[in-house]
Scaffold this motif. Structure first.
Motif, mmCIF file in Angstrom:
data_model
loop_
_atom_site.group_PDB
_atom_site.id
_atom_site.type_symbol
_atom_site.label_atom_id
_atom_site.label_comp_id
_atom_site.label_asym_id
_atom_site.label_seq_id
_atom_site.Cartn_x
_atom_site.Cartn_y
_atom_site.Cartn_z
ATOM 1 N N SER A 8 -27.952 -31.744 20.929
ATOM 2 C CA SER A 8 -26.832 -30.806 20.926
ATOM 3 C C SER A 8 -27.234 -29.528 20.216
ATOM 4 C CB SER A 8 -25.614 -31.430 20.236
ATOM 5 O OG SER A 8 -25.158 -32.517 21.009
ATOM 6 N N VAL A 9 -26.728 -28.421 20.730
ATOM 7 C CA VAL A 9 -27.033 -27.109 20.160
ATOM 8 C C VAL A 9 -25.700 -26.476 19.778
ATOM 9 C CG1 VAL A 9 -28.153 -24.890 20.553
ATOM 10 C CG2 VAL A 9 -29.020 -26.928 21.731
ATOM 11 N N ILE A 10 -25.479 -26.311 18.486
ATOM 12 C CA ILE A 10 -24.206 -25.745 18.015
ATOM 13 C C ILE A 10 -24.409 -24.249 17.815
ATOM 14 C CG2 ILE A 10 -22.315 -25.981 16.358
ATOM 15 C CD1 ILE A 10 -23.086 -28.663 17.674
ATOM 16 N N GLY A 11 -23.686 -23.469 18.596
ATOM 17 C CA GLY A 11 -23.908 -22.021 18.636
ATOM 18 C C GLY A 11 -24.707 -21.744 19.893
ATOM 19 N N ALA A 12 -24.006 -21.302 20.937
ATOM 20 C CA ALA A 12 -24.667 -21.115 22.242
ATOM 21 C C ALA A 12 -24.984 -19.645 22.481
ATOM 22 C CB ALA A 12 -23.766 -21.671 23.350
ATOM 23 N N GLY A 13 -25.353 -18.941 21.435
ATOM 24 C CA GLY A 13 -25.679 -17.521 21.547
ATOM 25 C C GLY A 13 -27.121 -17.320 21.985
ATOM 26 N N ASN A 14 -27.748 -16.287 21.418
ATOM 27 C CA ASN A 14 -29.107 -15.944 21.858
ATOM 28 C C ASN A 14 -30.106 -17.057 21.556
ATOM 29 O OD1 ASN A 14 -28.435 -13.468 22.933
ATOM 30 N ND2 ASN A 14 -28.755 -12.373 21.010
ATOM 31 N N VAL A 88 -23.431 -15.586 12.334
ATOM 32 C CA VAL A 88 -23.715 -14.215 12.786
ATOM 33 C C VAL A 88 -25.177 -13.884 12.528
ATOM 34 C CG1 VAL A 88 -21.377 -13.326 12.526
ATOM 35 C CG2 VAL A 88 -22.917 -13.283 10.562
ATOM 36 N N PRO A 89 -25.758 -13.110 13.433
ATOM 37 C CA PRO A 89 -27.134 -12.643 13.193
ATOM 38 C C PRO A 89 -27.118 -11.353 12.371
ATOM 39 C CG PRO A 89 -26.441 -12.073 15.436
ATOM 40 C CD PRO A 89 -25.260 -12.710 14.762
ATOM 41 N N ARG A 90 -28.316 -10.919 11.958
ATOM 42 C CA ARG A 90 -28.429 -9.678 11.178
ATOM 43 C C ARG A 90 -28.213 -8.440 12.026
ATOM 44 N NH1 ARG A 90 -33.801 -9.210 7.834
ATOM 45 N NH2 ARG A 90 -34.773 -10.739 9.226
ATOM 46 N N VAL A 100 -24.663 -14.573 3.943
ATOM 47 C CA VAL A 100 -24.232 -15.825 3.307
ATOM 48 C C VAL A 100 -22.726 -16.012 3.344
ATOM 49 C CG1 VAL A 100 -24.197 -15.028 0.880
ATOM 50 C CG2 VAL A 100 -24.700 -17.402 1.401
ATOM 51 N N GLN A 101 -21.982 -14.950 3.087
ATOM 52 C CA GLN A 101 -20.525 -15.075 3.004
ATOM 53 C C GLN A 101 -19.926 -15.630 4.306
ATOM 54 O OE1 GLN A 101 -18.845 -12.115 0.791
ATOM 55 N NE2 GLN A 101 -16.796 -13.001 0.893
ATOM 56 N N ILE A 102 -20.322 -15.051 5.431
ATOM 57 C CA ILE A 102 -19.755 -15.510 6.710
ATOM 58 C C ILE A 102 -20.373 -16.843 7.122
ATOM 59 C CG2 ILE A 102 -19.492 -14.965 9.165
ATOM 60 C CD1 ILE A 102 -19.622 -12.041 8.472
ATOM 61 N N ASN A 103 -21.695 -16.920 7.058
ATOM 62 C CA ASN A 103 -22.353 -18.087 7.643
ATOM 63 C C ASN A 103 -22.172 -19.370 6.838
ATOM 64 O OD1 ASN A 103 -23.061 -16.553 9.777
ATOM 65 N ND2 ASN A 103 -25.258 -16.494 9.373
ATOM 66 N N ALA A 104 -21.978 -19.258 5.532
ATOM 67 C CA ALA A 104 -21.782 -20.482 4.746
ATOM 68 C C ALA A 104 -20.503 -21.185 5.206
ATOM 69 C CB ALA A 104 -21.719 -20.161 3.252
ATOM 70 N N GLY A 105 -19.451 -20.403 5.466
ATOM 71 C CA GLY A 105 -18.192 -20.999 5.933
ATOM 72 C C GLY A 105 -18.361 -21.633 7.303
ATOM 73 N N ILE A 106 -19.098 -20.940 8.167
ATOM 74 C CA ILE A 106 -19.314 -21.466 9.533
ATOM 75 C C ILE A 106 -20.138 -22.757 9.473
ATOM 76 C CG2 ILE A 106 -20.506 -20.998 11.722
ATOM 77 C CD1 ILE A 106 -19.684 -18.043 11.414
ATOM 78 N N VAL A 107 -21.229 -22.730 8.724
ATOM 79 C CA VAL A 107 -22.111 -23.912 8.678
ATOM 80 C C VAL A 107 -21.397 -25.097 8.013
ATOM 81 C CG1 VAL A 107 -24.302 -24.806 7.735
ATOM 82 C CG2 VAL A 107 -24.235 -22.549 8.822
ATOM 83 N N LYS A 108 -20.541 -24.795 7.058
ATOM 84 C CA LYS A 108 -19.762 -25.852 6.396
ATOM 85 C C LYS A 108 -18.870 -26.550 7.434
ATOM 86 C CE LYS A 108 -16.888 -26.235 2.266
ATOM 87 N NZ LYS A 108 -15.507 -26.429 2.680
ATOM 88 N N ASN A 109 -18.215 -25.744 8.249
ATOM 89 C CA ASN A 109 -17.335 -26.292 9.286
ATOM 90 C C ASN A 109 -18.142 -27.099 10.314
ATOM 91 O OD1 ASN A 109 -16.351 -25.436 12.315
ATOM 92 N ND2 ASN A 109 -14.691 -26.144 11.018
ATOM 93 N N ILE A 122 -30.345 -36.287 13.636
ATOM 94 C CA ILE A 122 -31.287 -35.503 12.830
ATOM 95 C C ILE A 122 -30.893 -34.038 13.054
ATOM 96 C CG2 ILE A 122 -33.702 -34.752 12.645
ATOM 97 C CD1 ILE A 122 -34.474 -37.620 13.583
ATOM 98 N N VAL A 123 -30.721 -33.288 11.970
ATOM 99 C CA VAL A 123 -30.187 -31.926 12.101
ATOM 100 C C VAL A 123 -31.232 -30.881 11.721
ATOM 101 C CG1 VAL A 123 -28.313 -30.373 11.450
ATOM 102 C CG2 VAL A 123 -27.929 -32.844 11.430
ATOM 103 N N ILE A 124 -31.388 -29.914 12.603
ATOM 104 C CA ILE A 124 -32.277 -28.774 12.326
ATOM 105 C C ILE A 124 -31.410 -27.519 12.219
ATOM 106 C CG2 ILE A 124 -34.242 -27.390 13.127
ATOM 107 C CD1 ILE A 124 -35.089 -29.802 14.840
ATOM 108 N N VAL A 125 -31.395 -26.925 11.047
ATOM 109 C CA VAL A 125 -30.575 -25.727 10.828
ATOM 110 C C VAL A 125 -31.419 -24.481 11.094
ATOM 111 C CG1 VAL A 125 -29.207 -24.451 9.121
ATOM 112 C CG2 VAL A 125 -29.211 -26.955 9.092
ATOM 113 N N VAL A 126 -30.815 -23.520 11.782
ATOM 114 C CA VAL A 126 -31.506 -22.261 12.092
ATOM 115 C C VAL A 126 -30.728 -21.072 11.505
ATOM 116 C CG1 VAL A 126 -32.445 -20.836 13.971
ATOM 117 C CG2 VAL A 126 -32.339 -23.311 14.248
ATOM 118 N N SER A 127 -29.429 -21.272 11.279
ATOM 119 C CA SER A 127 -28.577 -20.182 10.786
ATOM 120 C C SER A 127 -29.085 -19.661 9.449
ATOM 121 C CB SER A 127 -27.138 -20.677 10.619
ATOM 122 O OG SER A 127 -26.720 -21.399 11.753
#
Ligand code: APR
Length: 327
Positions: A8-14, A88-90, A100-109, A122-127
């Motif tokens: 599964s891929v969470i975040g179907a953006g670029n 969000v990307p840079r 960190v402010q935006i993405n920490a909330g998203i990754v927590k959810n 098994i989880v691979i984080v990219v954010s």
């Protein structure tokens, strides 16, 4: 019973979309692409559309992979591997830490949902900022550390090798190299361990040219953000898929990854006796992070590593300030 892996891929953006495409092309498994609805255009279903577009590459590119798009976390049930690119990307002028402010909330959810719907994955984080986001994933899921890791080193090393190959005029395939530490500006260069098929790179290039390659790899992400207005996605996804392939095919590849370290590379010593997620060479296989390959650094390298650990520590401190329950 044999079955295809479910990825599964969470975040179907670029990055998520490119990961899905590579998984299918390499036939690593079936893919579930999950994203959130577009508030301004509720009639759209981007992950479903992207999945359909990707599925139609199959007959041309000769792959068999089921690719589905969804807004519903129930669809990630039974995932073997989950890639997290949500966030969000840079933008130009931003550092990874600014996210960190935006993405920490998203990754927590995202982590809460992974814990609920795919407790064995098994989880691979990219954010980004990567090293802190892996910590958030680990803390919220409560998964054993060997099942949570971050993609950073695979990309940083790829950039480093690319720039060296450009300078040397040789194939990227013949360059061996390693970078450790936090993602990007914090990385720990190891020219001592860089070679062209075993020939030390220091015999082939002047020190200042090697340093130029290290520096360019450090800010390679920023260079691309400046050119494109958003962050890179091809190489980040290639690095991620290198890790996915090592796991799904149980290859025991040694890949620089952000993994939980305690006594390895002096992490606990530099972090008040506590462990931390930081980039080190890890053996990746069917169980996730199967081993960390530890080796003795020289004093200069250890100094870089300690600085890198200290930065990651500050970043996690900033994350906990925003979300005190992550302490
Ligand atoms: N749950 C699921 N998906 C989400 C959520 C959420 N709570 N919040 C945002 N997303 C989705 C967005 O809708 C978007 O489709 O995450 C996707 C991110 O895609 P892009 O904006 O294209 O960003 P990308 O370039 O893929 O980078 C993603 O990886 O390397 C890092 O710095 C990069 O943090 C960024 C992340």
């Amino acid at each position: 019973m044999l079955r295809r892996a479910k990825i599964s891929v969470i975040g179907a953006g670029n990055i998520g979309g490119e990961c899905a495409r590579s998984i299918a092309m390499k036939e690593l498994g079936d893919v579930v692409l999950l994203d959130i609805p577009n508030k301004d255009k509720p009639e759209l279903h981007m992950p479903k559309g992207k999945a359909l577009d990707l599925a139609c590459c199959g007959p041309v590119e000769n792959f068999d992979a089921k690719i589905t798009g969804t807004f519903d976390y129930k669809d990630i049930e039974g995932s073997d591997v989950i890639i997290v690119t949500a966030g969000v990307p840079r933008k130009p002028g931003q550092s990874r830490d600014d996210l960190v402010q935006i993405n920490a909330g998203i990754v927590k959810n995202v982590a809460e949902n992974i814990k609920k719907y795919a407790p064995n994955a098994i989880v691979i984080v990219v954010s980004n900022p990567l090293d802190a986001m892996v910590y958030v994933m680990w803390k919220v899921t409560g998964f054993p550390a060997h099942r949570v890791m971050g993609q950073a080193g695979a990309l940083d090393v790829a950039r480093y090798k690319t720039f060296l190959a450009m300078e040397l005029g040789v194939s990227v395939e013949d360059i061996q190299g390693l970078l450790l530490g936090g993602h990007g500006d914090d990385m720990v260069p190891l020219p001592r361990l860089t070679s062209v098929n075993g020939i030390p790179v220091s015999d082939l290039l002047p020190a200042e040219v090697i340093q130029k390659c290290v520096d360019r790899a450090k800010v390679g992400g920023g260079e691309i953000v400046k050119l494109m207005g958003t962050s890179a996605w091809y190489a980040p996804s290639a690095g991620t898929i290198e890790m996915v392939e090592a796991i799904v095919r149980d290859k025991k590849r040694v890949i620089a990854s952000a993994v939980y370290c305690e006594n390895e590379f002096g992490v606990a010593k530099a972090n008040g006796g506590k462990g931390l997620f930081v980039g080190v060479p890890a053996v990746l296989g069917a169980k996730g992070v199967e081993r960390i390959i530890s080796f003795k650094m020289n004093d200069v390298e250890q100094k870089f590593m300690d600085e890198s650990i200290s930065h990651v520590k500050d970043l996690i401190g900033a994350t906990i300030k925003l979300f005190p329950d992550l302490a």
